[in-house]
Design an enzyme around this catalytic site. Structure first.
Site, PDB file in Angstrom:
ATOM      1  N   PRO A  42       0.824  -1.220   0.000  1.00  0.00           N
ATOM      2  CA  PRO A  42       0.000   0.000   0.000  1.00  0.00           C
ATOM      3  C   PRO A  42       0.860   1.273   0.000  1.00  0.00           C
ATOM      4  CG  PRO A  42      -0.568  -1.425   1.871  1.00  0.00           C
ATOM      5  CD  PRO A  42       0.618  -2.031   1.192  1.00  0.00           C
ATOM      6  N   GLU A  59       1.304  -7.822   7.749  1.00  0.00           N
ATOM      7  CA  GLU A  59       1.489  -6.378   7.626  1.00  0.00           C
ATOM      8  C   GLU A  59       2.603  -6.043   6.645  1.00  0.00           C
ATOM      9  OE1 GLU A  59      -1.623  -5.522   9.890  1.00  0.00           O
ATOM     10  OE2 GLU A  59      -0.291  -3.899   9.291  1.00  0.00           O
ATOM     11  N   ARG A  63      -0.586  -8.018 -21.245  1.00  0.00           N
ATOM     12  CA  ARG A  63      -1.481  -7.709 -22.367  1.00  0.00           C
ATOM     13  C   ARG A  63      -0.804  -6.748 -23.347  1.00  0.00           C
ATOM     14  NH1 ARG A  63      -4.473  -3.072 -22.294  1.00  0.00           N
ATOM     15  NH2 ARG A  63      -6.188  -4.026 -23.445  1.00  0.00           N
ATOM     16  N   ASP A 122      -6.924   1.899 -25.574  1.00  0.00           N
ATOM     17  CA  ASP A 122      -7.453   1.848 -24.208  1.00  0.00           C
ATOM     18  C   ASP A 122      -7.352   3.196 -23.516  1.00  0.00           C
ATOM     19  OD1 ASP A 122      -7.983  -0.770 -24.246  1.00  0.00           O
ATOM     20  OD2 ASP A 122      -6.268  -1.400 -23.041  1.00  0.00           O
TER      21      ASP A 122
HETATM   22  N1  LIG Z   1      -0.099  -3.229  -4.086  1.00  0.00           N
HETATM   23  C1  LIG Z   1      -0.792  -3.131  -3.167  1.00  0.00           C
HETATM   24  C2  LIG Z   1      -1.730  -2.942  -2.122  1.00  0.00           C
HETATM   25  C3  LIG Z   1      -1.911  -3.613  -0.912  1.00  0.00           C
HETATM   26  C4  LIG Z   1      -1.109  -4.668  -0.263  1.00  0.00           C
HETATM   27  C5  LIG Z   1      -0.019  -5.232  -0.927  1.00  0.00           C
HETATM   28  C6  LIG Z   1       0.779  -6.165  -0.284  1.00  0.00           C
HETATM   29  C7  LIG Z   1       0.490  -6.538   1.023  1.00  0.00           C
HETATM   30  C8  LIG Z   1       1.108  -7.391   1.965  1.00  0.00           C
HETATM   31  C9  LIG Z   1       0.374  -7.356   3.136  1.00  0.00           C
HETATM   32  N2  LIG Z   1      -0.658  -6.510   2.949  1.00  0.00           N
HETATM   33  C10 LIG Z   1      -1.652  -6.184   3.972  1.00  0.00           C
HETATM   34  C11 LIG Z   1      -1.307  -4.913   4.668  1.00  0.00           C
HETATM   35  C12 LIG Z   1      -2.219  -4.399   5.535  1.00  0.00           C
HETATM   36  C13 LIG Z   1      -1.935  -3.212   6.226  1.00  0.00           C
HETATM   37  C14 LIG Z   1      -0.755  -2.551   6.008  1.00  0.00           C
HETATM   38  C15 LIG Z   1      -0.477  -1.248   6.744  1.00  0.00           C
HETATM   39  N3  LIG Z   1       0.271  -1.484   7.983  1.00  0.00           N
HETATM   40  C16 LIG Z   1       0.155  -0.298   8.832  1.00  0.00           C
HETATM   41  C17 LIG Z   1       0.949  -0.461  10.125  1.00  0.00           C
HETATM   42  C18 LIG Z   1       2.421  -0.702   9.811  1.00  0.00           C
HETATM   43  C19 LIG Z   1       2.547  -1.900   8.912  1.00  0.00           C
HETATM   44  C20 LIG Z   1       1.694  -1.758   7.667  1.00  0.00           C
HETATM   45  C21 LIG Z   1       0.147  -3.057   5.117  1.00  0.00           C
HETATM   46  C22 LIG Z   1      -0.125  -4.266   4.436  1.00  0.00           C
HETATM   47  C23 LIG Z   1      -0.620  -5.989   1.675  1.00  0.00           C
HETATM   48  C24 LIG Z   1      -1.423  -5.067   1.045  1.00  0.00           C
HETATM   49  N4  LIG Z   1      -2.980  -3.063  -0.302  1.00  0.00           N
HETATM   50  N5  LIG Z   1      -3.458  -2.091  -1.098  1.00  0.00           N
HETATM   51  C25 LIG Z   1      -2.725  -1.971  -2.213  1.00  0.00           C
HETATM   52  N6  LIG Z   1      -2.926  -1.060  -3.220  1.00  0.00           N
END
Ligand SMILES: N#Cc1c(-c2ccc3ccn(Cc4ccc(CN5CCCCC5)cc4)c3c2)n[nH]c1N
Length: 242
Positions: free
Chosen positions: A85, A112, A154, A169
């Site tokens: 994220p 996480e 793609r 696109d």
């Molecule tokens: N691309 C993309 C993504 C992802 C994504 C991608 C990869 C992983 C691996 C694990 N998670 C779950 C997750 C849940 C919460 C947090 C926030 N925490 C806050 C407190 C400190 C630690 C981090 C981080 C990760 C992921 C989520 N989500 N949205 C996107 N656009």
């Protein structure tokens, strides 16, 4: 192109063997291998996560397990993509850049996310891209990897059924920064809804103008942020009248 994906849920990546991409993998135009991260776990419980330093909710994925996996799966010359994220926003331009690379390795985290030293260590020998597919939080990186892999493959010659559509696109180089126009097919009337008459006219100039106008209208309504970024030089007088 070679694709490697590492995940604790390898079955999440099964969709990569379906449809046009699946055909490209089956006939060898794309090499794909999906790896279970637990193959590199060292203890008898095959654990891949641990509690976060500094406290906080959830668990963090261990650097030793991920580093061992990437040492094996990502040789010199590979590009490691880490969905997160907190990553750089993934865009069509990034997809086009990745489509020009020979070997992509996707590190799909859970919990996480990955210990940051996984990224720092891998970056000493390969390019590492931390990418986000949008401003919302998923439960892991697998769905993001599917999105990136589909957007990238793609664009590869011989993978997509109709290479032309990769140009026209939304966000493609054929319509920079505009959303695509509405599409219609048979029947000419459906539940009292007609096809716009211009599309039945055979007048290609009028059809092109209507499509351009509809793209501009949609973009102005749905993505004013894109309108603000449009290069005025790409707009003609008729565009400005929309
Ligand atoms: N691309 C993309 C993504 C992802 C994504 C991608 C990869 C992983 C691996 C694990 N998670 C779950 C997750 C849940 C919460 C947090 C926030 N925490 C806050 C407190 C400190 C630690 C981090 C981080 C990760 C992921 C989520 N989500 N949205 C996107 N656009």
């Amino acid at each position: 192109m070679r694709l490697d994906v590492v995940s604790i849920f390898p079955e999440y990546l099964a969709p990569l063997r379906q449809s046009l991409l699946g055909r490209a993998v089956a006939d060898g135009r794309i090499q794909l291998e999906v790896h279970d991260l637990r193959r590199w776990a060292t203890d008898r419980h095959r654990s891949v996560d641990d509690t976060p330093y500094g406290g906080g909710a959830g668990m963090v994925m261990r650097p030793d397990v991920w580093a061992a996996a990437l040492d094996d799966v990502a040789p010199a010359g590979a590009t490691v993509v880490v969905p997160t994220p907190a990553g750089h926003p993934f865009s069509q331009a990034t997809a086009a850049d990745l489509a020009r690379r020979e070997h992509l390795v996707f590190a799909c985290g859970r919990y996480e996310g990955l210990d940051q030293r996984v990224v720092l260590d891998a970056a000493r020998r390969v390019e590492v891209l931390e990418l986000s597919i949008g401003d919302y939080v998923l439960a892991g990186g697998e769905v993001a990897a599917l999105v990136v892999i589909e957007a990238v493959t793609r664009l590869l010659p011989g993978v997509l059924g109709n290479p032309e559509s990769a140009v026209t696109d939304s966000f493609g180089e054929g319509s920079p920064g505009l959303l695509e126009h509405p599409a219609y097919t048979r029947p000419v009337e459906f539940r009292g809804l007609a096809v716009p008459p211009v599309l039945l006219s055979g007048n290609h100039a009028a059809i092109a103008r209507w499509r351009r106008d509809e793209s501009l209208r949609r973009t102005a309504r749905r993505r004013p942020d894109l309108v603000a970024r449009l290069d005025p030089a790409t707009l003609d007088a008729a565009d400005r009248a929309v």
